[in-house]
Design an enzyme around this catalytic site. Structure first.
Site, short mmCIF file in Angstrom:
data_model
loop_
_atom_site.label_atom_id
_atom_site.label_comp_id
_atom_site.label_asym_id
_atom_site.label_seq_id
_atom_site.Cartn_x
_atom_site.Cartn_y
_atom_site.Cartn_z
N ASP A 1 -6.98 4.45 -4.55
CA ASP A 1 -7.63 4.32 -3.24
C ASP A 1 -8.24 5.70 -2.96
OD1 ASP A 1 -7.89 2.41 -0.79
OD2 ASP A 1 -7.25 4.27 0.13
N LYS B 1 0.87 -1.19 0.00
CA LYS B 1 0.00 0.00 0.00
C LYS B 1 0.90 1.23 0.00
CE LYS B 1 -4.41 1.15 0.20
NZ LYS B 1 -5.61 0.46 -0.30
P1 NDP Z 1 -12.81 8.03 -2.75
O1 NDP Z 1 -11.76 9.02 -2.51
O2 NDP Z 1 -13.35 7.84 -4.12
O3 NDP Z 1 -14.06 8.32 -1.79
C1 NDP Z 1 -13.91 8.37 -0.40
C2 NDP Z 1 -15.23 8.79 0.21
O4 NDP Z 1 -15.15 8.64 1.62
C3 NDP Z 1 -15.56 10.25 -0.05
O5 NDP Z 1 -16.95 10.41 -0.06
C4 NDP Z 1 -14.93 10.94 1.15
O6 NDP Z 1 -15.49 12.19 1.49
C5 NDP Z 1 -15.22 9.93 2.24
N1 NDP Z 1 -14.21 10.03 3.30
C6 NDP Z 1 -12.87 9.97 3.15
N2 NDP Z 1 -12.26 10.12 4.32
C7 NDP Z 1 -13.23 10.30 5.24
C8 NDP Z 1 -13.25 10.52 6.63
N3 NDP Z 1 -12.11 10.58 7.33
N4 NDP Z 1 -14.45 10.63 7.25
C9 NDP Z 1 -15.61 10.57 6.54
N5 NDP Z 1 -15.66 10.37 5.21
C10 NDP Z 1 -14.49 10.23 4.57
O7 NDP Z 1 -12.22 6.65 -2.17
P2 NDP Z 1 -12.72 5.17 -2.45
O8 NDP Z 1 -14.17 5.15 -2.69
O9 NDP Z 1 -11.80 4.58 -3.46
O10 NDP Z 1 -12.36 4.46 -1.06
C11 NDP Z 1 -13.29 4.35 0.01
C12 NDP Z 1 -12.89 3.21 0.93
O11 NDP Z 1 -12.84 1.98 0.19
C13 NDP Z 1 -11.51 3.34 1.58
O12 NDP Z 1 -11.53 2.75 2.87
C14 NDP Z 1 -10.63 2.50 0.66
O13 NDP Z 1 -9.45 2.05 1.32
C15 NDP Z 1 -11.58 1.36 0.35
N6 NDP Z 1 -11.23 0.58 -0.83
C16 NDP Z 1 -11.15 1.17 -2.06
C17 NDP Z 1 -10.85 0.42 -3.16
C18 NDP Z 1 -10.88 0.98 -4.54
O14 NDP Z 1 -10.83 0.20 -5.48
N7 NDP Z 1 -10.98 2.29 -4.73
C19 NDP Z 1 -10.52 -1.02 -3.04
C20 NDP Z 1 -10.73 -1.57 -1.71
C21 NDP Z 1 -11.03 -0.77 -0.65
P3 NDP Z 1 -14.73 13.55 1.06
O15 NDP Z 1 -14.92 13.65 -0.41
O16 NDP Z 1 -15.40 14.62 1.85
O17 NDP Z 1 -13.30 13.35 1.46
#
Ligand code: NDP
Length: 451
Positions: A170, A130
């Site tokens: 991510d 990561k």
């Molecule tokens: P994005 O950046 O596309 O979206 C993240 C979302 O979560 C946004 O809506 C963001 O809000 C919100 N968010 C981020 N940090 C916080 C926080 N501290 N508190 C509340 N809301 C938060 O990321 P992903 O959708 O790619 O990732 C989301 C999750 O999925 C993560 O845990 C990631 O590790 C996991 N994941 C992702 C994969 C992928 O393929 N993308 C694969 C496997 C797991 P804002 O815009 O306001 O920051």
């Protein structure tokens, strides 16, 4: 856990804590795995004698580096970049890159550790890693994002490669950022090779890669429900986040007849009791991917209510999908979900449930709960398929990739059932995922000898 195992766990964790002080997220992730693995290996001396679990908790290496870039005002900015290469026993390191101000070594080590087990569960030959940086993409112009990605890759390229380490997206890293990083890698090494996944279709991306994590979290829920002769159709669903994972989770839920009533971002959540339909979802995707706006704008467009600074877990639901970030479900949130009769929880995010919340849920035995390493493995699964397509210089159809994705998730579900089913028939999906993920990596490590 009986008291003998509890003592072994305490001794083991004391060693991990001594070596990794001030890394709470990493310790949390290790403890969650060790709780299941220590009893499992109690009668398997080879694992204990060869210190397999101890070796798994120590990353192969961690690279940390300075990232210097210039903002639109001509000011020089300095960030810190990282790559944690945790374990490559079963294949090249593989795992996403996160750009968020909360990124530090502890967060990336927890994610890399989880990734080892997740990648093993997919059945594909991928090790775990990561990376990321404490860079905040919010409010940055497109050119600033480009300059940051180029500066980041200028160092990272020395440590990755299609047979060494293959990063992906991510939080804060989507198709745009992957494009900028891939372009910079290609420019530096003068080779067009599958060094990143999550690429656009035009330069070697896989169909369904963007959708895969969200779709996979829904497929996992479907598998758990089907195992208990139930389905998603007609169920009310609460989803957190509004990024890549959340929006494609909603898309698949709508396809399977679910009713989705919430979405969120880091500022708060929206509740739409009428349900978020396809047209509303398309609007959210445009808001987040193109206009880079806030979720609160949803209620001005479609009605419903906005809850500033809150999370959606108090909204009554049948199925819950945390798709935002780590530790977003506390014990109190878990209690609310149980009290409201929630039946299933599929973790789109990594480690979204605190240890206390997990215990609260497990004590009830009424809620089917899939951990992130199983439920969100669809993303890395399709990344693995992207690597295969790059090696073959082919691009599979949407149908072909989706069939592979479903098969990968079904395989993960079956492994969880195999290793997590108790005598009373209750399936502990955490235990099943941890043991199944551990077995394959451990077997490879044993085969290599002591190193
Ligand atoms: P994005 O950046 O596309 O979206 C993240 C979302 O979560 C946004 O809506 C963001 O809000 C919100 N968010 C981020 N940090 C916080 C926080 N501290 N508190 C509340 N809301 C938060 O990321 P992903 O959708 O790619 O990732 C989301 C999750 O999925 C993560 O845990 C990631 O590790 C996991 N994941 C992702 C994969 C992928 O393929 N993308 C694969 C496997 C797991 P804002 O815009 O306001 O920051």
């Amino acid at each position: 856990m009986n008291s003998h195992y509890a003592d072994d766990l305490a001794t083991f964790m004391a060693g991990v804590e001594r070596r990794n002080p001030n890394e709470p997220e990493f310790l949390q992730a290790v403890q969650e795995v060790a709780m299941d693995i220590i009893p499992y290996i109690a009668d398997k001396p080879i694992y204990r004698d060869l210190k397999i679990l101890e070796r798994m908790t120590e990353p192969d290496r961690i690279v940390s580096f300075r990232v210097v870039w210039e903002d639109d005002n001509g000011e020089i900015r300095v960030n810190r970049g990282y790559r944690v290469q945790q374990n490559n026993a079963i294949g090249p390191y593989k795992g996403g890159i996160r750009f968020h101000p909360s990124v530090n070594q502890s967060v990336l080590k927890f994610l890399a550790f989880e990734q080892v087990f997740k990648n093993s569960l997919t059945g594909l030959p991928m090790g775990g890693g990561k990376g990321g940086a404490d860079f905040d993409p919010k409010g940055k112009s497109d050119r600033e994002i480009m300059r940051f990605c180029q500066a980041f890759m200028t160092e990272l390229h020395k440590h990755i490669g299609p047979d060494t380490d293959v990063p992906a997206g991510d939080i804060g890293v989507g198709a745009r950022e992957v494009g900028y990083m891939f372009g910079q890698y290609k420019r530096i090494v003068n080779r067009f090779e599958g060094v990143l996944t999550g690429k656009a279709l035009e330069f070697g991306g896989s169909r369904i890669r963007a959708e895969a994590t969200g779709y996979g979290a829904v497929y996992m829920m479907e598998e758990m429900l089907q195992h208990h002769n139930e389905s998603i159709e007609g169920r009310t669903c609460v989803v957190s986040g509004s990024g890549n994972v959340a929006t494609f989770c909603v898309e698949k839920l709508l396809e399977l007849g679910g009713k989705v009533v919430t979405l969120s971002d880091s500022a708060g959540y929206i509740h739409d009791p009428e349900g978020i339909d396809k047209a509303k979802l398309a609007w959210v995707m445009d808001l987040k991917n193109n206009r880079r706006g806030r979720i609160e704008e949803y209620v001005r467009e479609f009605g419903g209510t906005y809850h500033e600074g809150e999370k959606p877990w108090s909204v009554p639901c049948d199925l819950a999908f945390p798709c935002a970030t780590q530790n977003e479900i506390s014990a109190e949130d878990a209690r609310m979900l149980l009290d409201n009769g929630c039946r299933g929880l599929s973790e789109g995010a990594n480690m979204p449930t605190t240890p206390e919340a997990i215990r609260t849920i497990q004590s009830g035995k009424t809620l089917l709960h899939a951990p992130g390493k199983a439920a969100n493995a669809g993303g890395v699964g399709v990344s693995g398929l992207e690597m295969s397509q790059n090696s073959l210089r082919l691009q599979w159809t949407r149908k072909e990739v989706d069939e592979h994705l479903r098969k990968i998730i079904r395989g993960i579900h079956d492994q969880c059932v195999e290793f997590g089913t108790a005598a009373d028939g209750h399936v502990d999906y955490f235990k099943g995922a941890n043991i199944a993920g551990f077995n394959k990596v451990a077997a490879a490590m044993i085969a290599y000898g002591v190193m």
